[in-house]
Design a protein around this motif. Sequence first.
Motif, PDB file in Angstrom:
ATOM      1  N   GLN A 200      59.722  98.689  32.775  1.00 19.77           N
ATOM      2  CA  GLN A 200      59.907  98.761  34.214  1.00 19.77           C
ATOM      3  C   GLN A 200      61.411  98.906  34.424  1.00 19.77           C
ATOM      4  N   PRO A 201      61.894 100.097  34.720  1.00 19.29           N
ATOM      5  CA  PRO A 201      63.341 100.317  34.801  1.00 19.29           C
ATOM      6  C   PRO A 201      64.054  99.280  35.661  1.00 19.29           C
ATOM      7  N   GLY A 202      65.102  98.711  35.078  1.00 19.22           N
ATOM      8  CA  GLY A 202      65.881  97.709  35.776  1.00 19.22           C
ATOM      9  C   GLY A 202      65.288  96.322  35.747  1.00 19.22           C
ATOM     10  N   LEU A 203      64.076  96.184  35.199  1.00 14.23           N
ATOM     11  CA  LEU A 203      63.403  94.892  35.203  1.00 14.23           C
ATOM     12  C   LEU A 203      63.075  94.381  33.802  1.00 14.23           C
ATOM     13  N   SER A 204      62.378  95.201  33.005  1.00 14.49           N
ATOM     14  CA  SER A 204      61.926  94.680  31.712  1.00 14.49           C
ATOM     15  C   SER A 204      61.501  95.792  30.769  1.00 14.49           C
ATOM     16  N   ILE A 205      61.446  95.435  29.477  1.00 11.38           N
ATOM     17  CA  ILE A 205      60.856  96.276  28.437  1.00 11.38           C
ATOM     18  C   ILE A 205      59.918  95.376  27.642  1.00 11.38           C
ATOM     19  N   SER A 206      58.726  95.888  27.339  1.00 12.45           N
ATOM     20  CA  SER A 206      57.716  95.082  26.660  1.00 12.45           C
ATOM     21  C   SER A 206      57.334  95.684  25.313  1.00 12.45           C
ATOM     22  N   PHE A 207      57.093  94.785  24.346  1.00  3.25           N
ATOM     23  CA  PHE A 207      56.672  95.175  23.007  1.00  3.25           C
ATOM     24  C   PHE A 207      55.521  94.274  22.572  1.00  3.25           C
ATOM     25  N   GLU A 208      54.724  94.756  21.627  1.00  3.93           N
ATOM     26  CA  GLU A 208      53.665  93.936  21.063  1.00  3.93           C
ATOM     27  C   GLU A 208      53.717  94.005  19.542  1.00  3.93           C
ATOM     28  N   ARG A 209      53.308  92.932  18.913  1.00  2.00           N
ATOM     29  CA  ARG A 209      53.383  92.817  17.462  1.00  2.00           C
ATOM     30  C   ARG A 209      52.448  93.804  16.768  1.00  2.00           C
ATOM     31  N   VAL A 210      52.937  94.347  15.660  1.00  2.00           N
ATOM     32  CA  VAL A 210      52.124  95.184  14.781  1.00  2.00           C
ATOM     33  C   VAL A 210      51.649  94.298  13.632  1.00  2.00           C
ATOM     34  N   ASP A 211      50.346  94.193  13.475  1.00  2.00           N
ATOM     35  CA  ASP A 211      49.819  93.259  12.484  1.00  2.00           C
ATOM     36  C   ASP A 211      49.703  93.840  11.077  1.00  2.00           C
ATOM     37  N   ASN A 212      49.951  95.129  10.948  1.00  2.00           N
ATOM     38  CA  ASN A 212      49.851  95.753   9.613  1.00  2.00           C
ATOM     39  C   ASN A 212      51.135  96.513   9.276  1.00  2.00           C
ATOM     40  N   HIS A 213      52.277  95.897   9.536  1.00  2.00           N
ATOM     41  CA  HIS A 213      53.557  96.544   9.257  1.00  2.00           C
ATOM     42  C   HIS A 213      53.685  96.835   7.769  1.00  2.00           C
ATOM     43  N   TRP A 214      54.321  97.955   7.450  1.00  2.00           N
ATOM     44  CA  TRP A 214      54.422  98.414   6.055  1.00  2.00           C
ATOM     45  C   TRP A 214      55.118  97.396   5.146  1.00  2.00           C
ATOM     46  N   ASN A 215      56.051  96.616   5.696  1.00  2.00           N
ATOM     47  CA  ASN A 215      56.804  95.650   4.889  1.00  2.00           C
ATOM     48  C   ASN A 215      56.225  94.236   4.990  1.00  2.00           C
ATOM     49  N   LYS A 216      55.008  94.178   5.553  1.00  2.00           N
ATOM     50  CA  LYS A 216      54.353  92.885   5.758  1.00  2.00           C
ATOM     51  C   LYS A 216      55.161  91.958   6.670  1.00  2.00           C
ATOM     52  N   GLU A 217      56.041  92.546   7.497  1.00  2.00           N
ATOM     53  CA  GLU A 217      56.735  91.754   8.510  1.00  2.00           C
ATOM     54  C   GLU A 217      55.720  91.377   9.583  1.00  2.00           C
ATOM     55  N   ARG A 218      55.654  90.124   9.884  1.00  2.00           N
ATOM     56  CA  ARG A 218      54.753  89.670  10.946  1.00  2.00           C
ATOM     57  C   ARG A 218      55.515  88.721  11.864  1.00  2.00           C
ATOM     58  N   PRO A 219      56.057  89.250  12.958  1.00  5.67           N
ATOM     59  CA  PRO A 219      56.805  88.395  13.877  1.00  5.67           C
ATOM     60  C   PRO A 219      55.968  87.207  14.332  1.00  5.67           C
ATOM     61  N   ALA A 220      56.656  86.082  14.549  1.00  2.00           N
ATOM     62  CA  ALA A 220      55.957  84.859  14.946  1.00  2.00           C
ATOM     63  C   ALA A 220      55.377  84.957  16.354  1.00  2.00           C
ATOM     64  N   PHE A 221      55.949  85.831  17.177  1.00  2.97           N
ATOM     65  CA  PHE A 221      55.517  85.923  18.566  1.00  2.97           C
ATOM     66  C   PHE A 221      54.751  87.229  18.770  1.00  2.97           C
ATOM     67  N   LYS A 222      53.585  87.118  19.362  1.00  4.98           N
ATOM     68  CA  LYS A 222      52.711  88.285  19.530  1.00  4.98           C
ATOM     69  C   LYS A 222      53.320  89.316  20.460  1.00  4.98           C
ATOM     70  N   GLU A 223      53.985  88.848  21.500  1.00  3.85           N
ATOM     71  CA  GLU A 223      54.609  89.749  22.470  1.00  3.85           C
ATOM     72  C   GLU A 223      56.093  89.442  22.575  1.00  3.85           C
TER      73      GLU A 223
END
Length: 532
Positions: A200-223
Motif C-alpha cells: 500500500q504505497p506510503g503505508l506498508s509492504i507485506s510478505f509471507e513466509r516460504v515454507d520450502n525455501h531452497w536453503n531450508k531457511e524458515r523464518p520464525a514469523f509467518k508474516e
Amino acid sequence: MRRSLMLIVLGLLLALAITLETAPAQDAKTQKLVFASAGFDESNRFWVISRPDHLQYDPFLETLLEVDPKTGEYTPRLAEKWSNSPDFKQWTFQLRKGVQFHNGFGPFTAKDVVHSHALMMRPEATATLAGFWRQVDKVEAVNDYQVVFHFKRPTTIMPYAASRAGDLRIVSKAQWDKEGQEGFEKRPAGTGSYRYVGRQPGLSISFERVDNHWNKERPAFKELVFRLAREESTRLALLLSGEAHVADLPRELQKDALKKGMKIFSSSFPVDWMTVYLGGQYYLPNDPAFKPDVAWTKKPVRQALNMAINRKELLNTVFAGKGTMTYVTGWSEKSEGYNVEWQSRFDRMYGYDPTKAKALLKEAGYGPGQLKFKILAFTEPGESEGPQVAEALGIYYKEIGVETEIEVLDWAKVREMFRKKVIQCCIWPNIISWRPSEEWIRTSYHSKSPNHHYENEFIDKQYDLLTKSVNPAERQKIARAIGDHLFEEFADIPLFWFANEVVANPKVIGEWVYPGLAAGRSTHFNLIKPAK
C-alpha cells in the motif's frame, strides 16, 4: 552551546509528549512481525532504487552472494562458487541448482542472471551501482548453471557488487516474458525465504513466509510487514502500543523506548558514516555547473565550516555518544588506502576552534552576517537524525557569524538536486553505508559519478589509475593518494561512524544478528529469533 543543543532535543521530545503506555505482553508465538520504518523511495523496480532503499527487497529478492551476518565475509548464496581471470576482467559464477522462483515461475538459471543484469542496463536505471554494472561488456550464459561477466576493464570489487551488499537482485525472466513489466511490478517473483504479497504505497509492504525455501531457511514469523511512518513520534508510538514489534528510531528517542522495556539490536559492524556535503564543488575546467561565487569553493571557508563544529558535543547530544570519528569520508580502518596519520592530524586541521573559524572566514572575505546558505535535511531508514544535525549546524554556524536557513525535503528531492548539479545553494548531512574505496570514489568523486560530491582533475586521473591496477600494493598507494587529497582539501565535513541500530520489543524478538553491511542496513529478517 550545550544548553542550545539540549533545547533542540527537548523540543523534539516535547512534541512526543503523548501518553504512551507499554503494550500488553506479546505472545511469544506472534505470527505477524511488524517493522516500523521511516520509509523509502518505493518501487519494485530495483534498478531505479538506491542501496539504502533496498531494504524493501531484502526479504524476497536474493543476490548471487551472501554477506555473513557475523564476519561480514562474502559467502555462497544463489551462486555456489565464483572465480576471476588473472586480469580481473572475467568473473565466473557457478549457480546453485534446485532453486525455485515464487509463484510458480520455475527454476533459477543463468538466463535469470542475464535478464536481471539487463534491467540494470535500461536507460532509466539509477541504482547506486548502475554505473558499475554498465562496465560489463557482456553477461554470458555458458550453460544453465554457469554465467560469466565480461568487464571492459579490471574489476576487483565484483564480490561486493554481486553480494547482498550490492544491488543486483535476481528476478525471473520467465515472469517477465509472461507478464511483462506490469506483471512484475504488481507481484515480483523472487527466491527468498519470504514471498512478496503486496504494498500500500506510503503505508506498508507485506510478505509471507516460504515454507520450502531452497536453503531450508524458515523464518520464525509467518508474516512480515514493513509499516511506513516518516514521523519519528509515530514510529515510537507504534512500537510502544504494540502495533509494531521493531522500529527504526533516532538515538535520542531510543531512551524513551528503553524506559518502556524495549531492547536495542545493533549491526555486527559499524557500517554507516555521517558527513555534511557541500554543493557545487565541480572543479574540472570549463564545467558550466561551477559557480565561483559559491562560498565553499574557497578552501578557507571549507576549513572554517569544519572547525566551527564541536564534534564531541554533537555526538553526545544528538547521537547519545554512540559513534566514532570519521577522518576522511568513506574510509574506515578496513578500507583500501586508509592512512593512520589522518587521526593524529585531524584535531589540528578539523578540530573545534570557533575563533580560528572566524579568522578563516575573514581571510576568505566574509565578515559577520555576510555568509548565508541553506542546510537541507531529510529522513530515511537508519538516517533519522538528519533534521537534528541540521539544527545543530545552524547553531554552530551562527556562533561564527554565518546565517543559515534549514529546509526539510524528501530524500528523493535532495538526491535529484545533487545528481543534476543544481545544489550550489546548500549543504546537507547524510548517512551513507560502507562500500569499497574504489566504489565510493566512483559514486561520489569521479567526474562521471552519479553524485558529484567533489570533482577535480587530480581525482579523475588517480581514479583511472586505480581502475586499471590489480596489484594490491599499487592499489593501496593510489587509494591513499585520493584519501590524502580529500583530507588536505577539506572536501566535505566528516562527522561519525555508527553501527546500525533498531529498537524491538523483547517479548517478541529474542535475537537478531545482522551485519549492517547489506543494502538496506537492517536486513536478514530470516535470522530473527522469537522471544522464548
